[in-house]
Motif scaffolding. Sequence first.
Motif, PDB file in Angstrom:
ATOM      1  N   SER A 148      16.627  47.332 -21.313  1.00  0.00           N
ATOM      2  CA  SER A 148      16.798  47.524 -22.753  1.00  0.00           C
ATOM      3  C   SER A 148      16.464  46.265 -23.548  1.00  0.00           C
ATOM      4  O   SER A 148      16.882  45.169 -23.176  1.00  0.00           O
ATOM      5  CB  SER A 148      18.246  47.928 -23.076  1.00  0.00           C
ATOM      6  OG  SER A 148      18.614  49.104 -22.398  1.00  0.00           O
ATOM      7  N   ASP A 149      15.722  46.460 -24.634  1.00  0.00           N
ATOM      8  CA  ASP A 149      15.559  45.392 -25.621  1.00  0.00           C
ATOM      9  C   ASP A 149      16.805  45.320 -26.515  1.00  0.00           C
ATOM     10  O   ASP A 149      17.212  44.239 -26.934  1.00  0.00           O
ATOM     11  CB  ASP A 149      14.337  45.655 -26.501  1.00  0.00           C
ATOM     12  CG  ASP A 149      13.046  45.720 -25.704  1.00  0.00           C
ATOM     13  OD1 ASP A 149      12.860  44.876 -24.807  1.00  0.00           O
ATOM     14  OD2 ASP A 149      12.236  46.634 -25.967  1.00  0.00           O
ATOM     15  N   VAL A 203      27.372  48.161 -19.945  1.00  0.00           N
ATOM     16  CA  VAL A 203      26.416  47.251 -20.577  1.00  0.00           C
ATOM     17  C   VAL A 203      25.514  46.616 -19.518  1.00  0.00           C
ATOM     18  O   VAL A 203      24.293  46.518 -19.693  1.00  0.00           O
ATOM     19  CB  VAL A 203      27.151  46.166 -21.390  1.00  0.00           C
ATOM     20  CG1 VAL A 203      26.180  45.078 -21.843  1.00  0.00           C
ATOM     21  CG2 VAL A 203      27.845  46.784 -22.602  1.00  0.00           C
ATOM     22  N   ALA A 204      26.101  46.198 -18.397  1.00  0.00           N
ATOM     23  CA  ALA A 204      25.324  45.571 -17.326  1.00  0.00           C
ATOM     24  C   ALA A 204      24.289  46.532 -16.761  1.00  0.00           C
ATOM     25  O   ALA A 204      23.176  46.124 -16.400  1.00  0.00           O
ATOM     26  CB  ALA A 204      26.263  45.086 -16.220  1.00  0.00           C
ATOM     27  N   ALA A 205      24.623  47.820 -16.697  1.00  0.00           N
ATOM     28  CA  ALA A 205      23.685  48.808 -16.159  1.00  0.00           C
ATOM     29  C   ALA A 205      22.514  49.051 -17.116  1.00  0.00           C
ATOM     30  O   ALA A 205      21.378  49.263 -16.685  1.00  0.00           O
ATOM     31  CB  ALA A 205      24.419  50.117 -15.880  1.00  0.00           C
ATOM     32  N   GLY A 258      19.140  51.231 -25.136  1.00  0.00           N
ATOM     33  CA  GLY A 258      20.237  51.879 -24.439  1.00  0.00           C
ATOM     34  C   GLY A 258      21.388  52.083 -25.399  1.00  0.00           C
ATOM     35  O   GLY A 258      21.614  51.243 -26.280  1.00  0.00           O
ATOM     36  N   VAL A 259      22.112  53.197 -25.265  1.00  0.00           N
ATOM     37  CA  VAL A 259      23.185  53.490 -26.209  1.00  0.00           C
ATOM     38  C   VAL A 259      24.451  53.934 -25.486  1.00  0.00           C
ATOM     39  O   VAL A 259      24.406  54.558 -24.429  1.00  0.00           O
ATOM     40  CB  VAL A 259      22.764  54.578 -27.238  1.00  0.00           C
ATOM     41  CG1 VAL A 259      21.623  54.076 -28.106  1.00  0.00           C
ATOM     42  CG2 VAL A 259      22.370  55.883 -26.552  1.00  0.00           C
ATOM     43  N   LEU A 260      25.592  53.590 -26.097  1.00  0.00           N
ATOM     44  CA  LEU A 260      26.912  53.955 -25.588  1.00  0.00           C
ATOM     45  C   LEU A 260      27.731  54.534 -26.724  1.00  0.00           C
ATOM     46  O   LEU A 260      27.636  54.082 -27.867  1.00  0.00           O
ATOM     47  CB  LEU A 260      27.643  52.723 -25.034  1.00  0.00           C
ATOM     48  CG  LEU A 260      27.005  51.977 -23.855  1.00  0.00           C
ATOM     49  CD1 LEU A 260      27.732  50.652 -23.637  1.00  0.00           C
ATOM     50  CD2 LEU A 260      27.050  52.828 -22.601  1.00  0.00           C
ATOM     51  N   ASP A 261      28.558  55.531 -26.403  1.00  0.00           N
ATOM     52  CA  ASP A 261      29.506  56.100 -27.358  1.00  0.00           C
ATOM     53  C   ASP A 261      30.903  55.821 -26.833  1.00  0.00           C
ATOM     54  O   ASP A 261      31.292  56.322 -25.778  1.00  0.00           O
ATOM     55  CB  ASP A 261      29.276  57.610 -27.479  1.00  0.00           C
ATOM     56  CG  ASP A 261      30.122  58.247 -28.584  1.00  0.00           C
ATOM     57  OD1 ASP A 261      31.035  57.558 -29.100  1.00  0.00           O
ATOM     58  OD2 ASP A 261      29.870  59.407 -28.930  1.00  0.00           O
ATOM     59  N   LEU A 262      31.658  55.012 -27.576  1.00  0.00           N
ATOM     60  CA  LEU A 262      32.994  54.629 -27.123  1.00  0.00           C
ATOM     61  C   LEU A 262      34.089  55.559 -27.636  1.00  0.00           C
ATOM     62  O   LEU A 262      35.257  55.346 -27.322  1.00  0.00           O
ATOM     63  CB  LEU A 262      33.306  53.187 -27.558  1.00  0.00           C
ATOM     64  CG  LEU A 262      32.353  52.116 -27.033  1.00  0.00           C
ATOM     65  CD1 LEU A 262      32.905  50.733 -27.340  1.00  0.00           C
ATOM     66  CD2 LEU A 262      32.093  52.272 -25.542  1.00  0.00           C
ATOM     67  N   ASP A 263      33.708  56.582 -28.406  1.00  0.00           N
ATOM     68  CA  ASP A 263      34.688  57.594 -28.789  1.00  0.00           C
ATOM     69  C   ASP A 263      34.740  58.608 -27.646  1.00  0.00           C
ATOM     70  O   ASP A 263      34.004  59.605 -27.644  1.00  0.00           O
ATOM     71  CB  ASP A 263      34.288  58.268 -30.098  1.00  0.00           C
ATOM     72  CG  ASP A 263      35.402  59.130 -30.670  1.00  0.00           C
ATOM     73  OD1 ASP A 263      36.256  59.578 -29.879  1.00  0.00           O
ATOM     74  OD2 ASP A 263      35.420  59.361 -31.890  1.00  0.00           O
ATOM     75  N   LEU A 264      35.591  58.350 -26.675  1.00  0.00           N
ATOM     76  CA  LEU A 264      35.599  59.137 -25.455  1.00  0.00           C
ATOM     77  C   LEU A 264      36.105  60.555 -25.669  1.00  0.00           C
ATOM     78  O   LEU A 264      35.918  61.415 -24.801  1.00  0.00           O
ATOM     79  CB  LEU A 264      36.458  58.432 -24.398  1.00  0.00           C
ATOM     80  CG  LEU A 264      36.058  56.985 -24.072  1.00  0.00           C
ATOM     81  CD1 LEU A 264      36.939  56.434 -22.954  1.00  0.00           C
ATOM     82  CD2 LEU A 264      34.588  56.898 -23.696  1.00  0.00           C
ATOM     83  N   TYR A 302      20.862  57.134 -23.048  1.00  0.00           N
ATOM     84  CA  TYR A 302      22.314  57.243 -23.218  1.00  0.00           C
ATOM     85  C   TYR A 302      23.019  57.104 -21.873  1.00  0.00           C
ATOM     86  O   TYR A 302      22.549  57.622 -20.850  1.00  0.00           O
ATOM     87  CB  TYR A 302      22.682  58.591 -23.842  1.00  0.00           C
ATOM     88  CG  TYR A 302      24.173  58.813 -23.938  1.00  0.00           C
ATOM     89  CD1 TYR A 302      24.932  58.182 -24.924  1.00  0.00           C
ATOM     90  CD2 TYR A 302      24.834  59.630 -23.020  1.00  0.00           C
ATOM     91  CE1 TYR A 302      26.296  58.369 -25.001  1.00  0.00           C
ATOM     92  CE2 TYR A 302      26.200  59.822 -23.094  1.00  0.00           C
ATOM     93  CZ  TYR A 302      26.930  59.194 -24.085  1.00  0.00           C
ATOM     94  OH  TYR A 302      28.284  59.364 -24.148  1.00  0.00           O
ATOM     95  N   ALA A 303      24.155  56.406 -21.874  1.00  0.00           N
ATOM     96  CA  ALA A 303      24.940  56.255 -20.649  1.00  0.00           C
ATOM     97  C   ALA A 303      26.413  56.475 -20.964  1.00  0.00           C
ATOM     98  O   ALA A 303      26.914  56.044 -22.007  1.00  0.00           O
ATOM     99  CB  ALA A 303      24.735  54.871 -20.043  1.00  0.00           C
ATOM    100  N   ASP A 304      27.095  57.176 -20.068  1.00  0.00           N
ATOM    101  CA  ASP A 304      28.542  57.286 -20.149  1.00  0.00           C
ATOM    102  C   ASP A 304      29.176  56.050 -19.531  1.00  0.00           C
ATOM    103  O   ASP A 304      28.559  55.379 -18.682  1.00  0.00           O
ATOM    104  CB  ASP A 304      29.024  58.529 -19.392  1.00  0.00           C
ATOM    105  CG  ASP A 304      28.746  59.817 -20.158  1.00  0.00           C
ATOM    106  OD1 ASP A 304      29.006  59.846 -21.373  1.00  0.00           O
ATOM    107  OD2 ASP A 304      28.258  60.779 -19.528  1.00  0.00           O
ATOM    108  N   LEU A 305      30.401  55.752 -19.921  1.00  0.00           N
ATOM    109  CA  LEU A 305      31.115  54.673 -19.254  1.00  0.00           C
ATOM    110  C   LEU A 305      31.429  55.103 -17.824  1.00  0.00           C
ATOM    111  O   LEU A 305      31.936  56.207 -17.602  1.00  0.00           O
ATOM    112  CB  LEU A 305      32.422  54.355 -19.988  1.00  0.00           C
ATOM    113  CG  LEU A 305      32.334  53.827 -21.412  1.00  0.00           C
ATOM    114  CD1 LEU A 305      33.719  53.367 -21.874  1.00  0.00           C
ATOM    115  CD2 LEU A 305      31.336  52.698 -21.541  1.00  0.00           C
TER     116      LEU A 305
END
Length: 269
Positions: free
Chosen positions: A102-103, A95-97, A35-41, A69-72
């Motif tokens: 996710s490994d 993160v919880a979602a 799972g991936v997140l991009d914090l540069d909104l 990929y997930a948005d905040l």
Amino acid sequence: MAHIIVVGNEKGGSGKSTTSMHIATALCRMGHSVGVLDLDLRQRSFGSFVENRRAYCAKHGLDLATPEYADLPEVDRESLAPGENIYDHRLSAAVAALEPGSDFILIDCPGSHTRLSQVAHSLADTLITPMNDSFIDFDLLAKVDPDTNKILGPSVYSEMVWNARQLRAQAGLPPIDWIVVRNRLAAQQMHNKKKVGEALENLSKRIGFRVAAGFGERVIFRELFPRGLTLLDLRDIGVQQLNISNVAARQEVRDLMKELNLPGVTVDF
């Protein structure tokens, strides 16, 4: 629990999004769920990279290994506890979602100091800090005497990592494995490259990180972004004969994945 990888520094243009995408895709190709997140909104370079990949696969009927990929998520301010920061809540919820499926969770941070980046660093099991191979980027980590190259003290970014380590220790969590990745390494053994390498090795012993070689300066990385592709995908899209530069770049990805030494990961590509 998912192993959390944070890719961050406080300077743009160091190859964070390219590094993030290649690591996430390599893990997916090796059979791990990511799972991936991009914090540069604002810029969302990493998020756009993943979206480009999905669009390219849909258009050409391809089934390439792709991270989730997930948005905040948006949060109602009225639901926050007294004194709770809305960005802390949004990151925690994201993160919880992702965690149950996710490994690994890879979080790409913006090239500036933000509340989201600060909190993400405290979540890191593995912290990857890409930097261009110069004293301009070295300044991100420590201040250096211009005449003697003696290290005068840590920078604000190194101090942030130190604070994140303290928070993890107080919470009883394992220490952060911090890897500084030297991107855009020149092929020649230039004087500046040698001096930067020596400074990094000296600093690594003082503030506790490992040093790894990253990716060279190659046009192919910029060409792949609009299609959301990585060097590991070239044969899957019909490129049967890789040129020397592409072969060398694939080896750089392989070497970096080995150097990260992530839990349960055997590099087999």
